[in-house]
Design a protein around this motif. Structure first.
Motif, PDB file in Angstrom:
ATOM      1  N   ARG A 127       2.681   5.893   0.051  1.00  0.00           N
ATOM      2  CA  ARG A 127       2.045   6.743   0.042  1.00  0.00           C
ATOM      3  C   ARG A 127       2.494   6.722  -1.086  1.00  0.00           C
ATOM      4  NH1 ARG A 127      -1.109   9.813   3.132  1.00  0.00           N
ATOM      5  NH2 ARG A 127      -0.862  11.855   1.144  1.00  0.00           N
ATOM      6  N   ARG A 178       1.736   9.985  -4.391  1.00  0.00           N
ATOM      7  CA  ARG A 178       0.503  11.070  -4.989  1.00  0.00           C
ATOM      8  C   ARG A 178       0.889  11.206  -6.270  1.00  0.00           C
ATOM      9  NH1 ARG A 178      -1.496  16.643  -1.678  1.00  0.00           N
ATOM     10  NH2 ARG A 178      -2.208  17.613  -3.739  1.00  0.00           N
ATOM     11  N   ASP A 196      -5.717  14.894  -8.777  1.00  0.00           N
ATOM     12  CA  ASP A 196      -4.495  14.226  -8.245  1.00  0.00           C
ATOM     13  C   ASP A 196      -5.378  13.552  -7.654  1.00  0.00           C
ATOM     14  OD1 ASP A 196      -2.844  14.874  -6.053  1.00  0.00           O
ATOM     15  OD2 ASP A 196      -2.477  16.873  -5.511  1.00  0.00           O
ATOM     16  N   VAL A 197      -4.654  12.215  -7.653  1.00  0.00           N
ATOM     17  CA  VAL A 197      -4.958  11.174  -6.359  1.00  0.00           C
ATOM     18  C   VAL A 197      -3.492  10.558  -5.632  1.00  0.00           C
ATOM     19  CG1 VAL A 197      -6.226   8.491  -6.170  1.00  0.00           C
ATOM     20  CG2 VAL A 197      -6.539  10.295  -8.635  1.00  0.00           C
ATOM     21  N   THR A 198      -4.101  10.342  -4.414  1.00  0.00           N
ATOM     22  CA  THR A 198      -3.340   9.620  -3.212  1.00  0.00           C
ATOM     23  C   THR A 198      -3.786   8.476  -3.134  1.00  0.00           C
ATOM     24  OG1 THR A 198      -2.736  12.451  -2.405  1.00  0.00           O
ATOM     25  CG2 THR A 198      -2.536  10.364  -1.375  1.00  0.00           C
ATOM     26  N   ASP A 256      -7.712  11.247   4.469  1.00  0.00           N
ATOM     27  CA  ASP A 256      -6.173  12.208   4.272  1.00  0.00           C
ATOM     28  C   ASP A 256      -6.447  13.356   4.347  1.00  0.00           C
ATOM     29  OD1 ASP A 256      -3.579  11.590   3.728  1.00  0.00           O
ATOM     30  OD2 ASP A 256      -3.474  10.749   2.553  1.00  0.00           O
ATOM     31  N   ASP A 290      -3.734  14.937   3.717  1.00  0.00           N
ATOM     32  CA  ASP A 290      -2.330  15.764   3.037  1.00  0.00           C
ATOM     33  C   ASP A 290      -2.901  15.486   1.485  1.00  0.00           C
ATOM     34  OD1 ASP A 290      -0.738  15.876   5.429  1.00  0.00           O
ATOM     35  OD2 ASP A 290      -0.217  14.018   5.534  1.00  0.00           O
ATOM     36  N   SER A 291      -3.923  14.461   1.379  1.00  0.00           N
ATOM     37  CA  SER A 291      -4.252  15.241  -0.034  1.00  0.00           C
ATOM     38  C   SER A 291      -4.607  16.136  -0.294  1.00  0.00           C
ATOM     39  CB  SER A 291      -5.949  13.453   0.012  1.00  0.00           C
ATOM     40  OG  SER A 291      -4.570  12.545  -0.155  1.00  0.00           O
ATOM     41  N   ALA A 325      -7.963  10.202   0.536  1.00  0.00           N
ATOM     42  CA  ALA A 325      -6.981   9.054  -0.079  1.00  0.00           C
ATOM     43  C   ALA A 325      -7.375   7.272  -0.724  1.00  0.00           C
ATOM     44  CB  ALA A 325      -5.893   8.302   0.562  1.00  0.00           C
TER      45      ALA A 325
END
Length: 139
Positions: free
Chosen positions: A67, A69, A81-83, A121, A123-124, A129
């Motif tokens: 991963r 970010r 903001d990109v994951t 995702d 967490d993104s 993501a």
């Protein structure tokens, strides 16, 4: 007359393979993270942004995908903001895992958002993501 005997075969413990060495795995994981964090300037240049920060870098493992970010800041101060998700792999593949180049290619391509390579995702920042493995396969 002398009698010679063949020497007895000694039993030795198995030699650990390099890929199984926890110390080497830790060093490889750290090298992976360091490489991604150092590529922040390249990510910014590929996206046409003045600055970028790698806020998360996770090396691949047998049980998880790699991963990354990235937070890009444009000239007006707005942030994107990109994951990114990369391949999973055995810990021994961490040194061979190149993740920064596909990220740069995706950013230079304008950050395409096709549903074929977007993954949910939690967490993104935006809950999505970019699956670079799927993107590279379809590109």
């Amino acid at each position: 007359m002398e009698t010679t005997y063949a020497p007895a075969r000694r039993r030795l413990p198995p030699v650990p393979r390099a890929a199984d060495d926890p110390q080497l795995q830790q060093e490889a994981a750290q090298a992976f993270v360091t490489r991604l964090r150092a590529a922040a300037g390249d990510f910014a240049a590929a996206a046409g942004a003045p600055t970028a920060v790698v806020t998360e870098a996770v090396p691949p493992a047998r049980h998880r995908r790699s991963r990354c970010r990235v937070v890009l800041r444009n000239a007006a101060g707005a942030e994107t903001d990109v994951t990114f998700l990369g391949p999973a792999g055995s810990p021994g593949t961490v040194l061979r895992a190149v993740f920064d180049v596909p990220i740069q290619r995706w950013l230079a391509a304008g950050g395409p958002r096709d549903p074929r390579w977007l993954r949910t995702d939690t967490d993104s920042a935006d809950g999505v993501a970019v699956d670079l493995t799927a993107w590279l396969a379809g590109a």
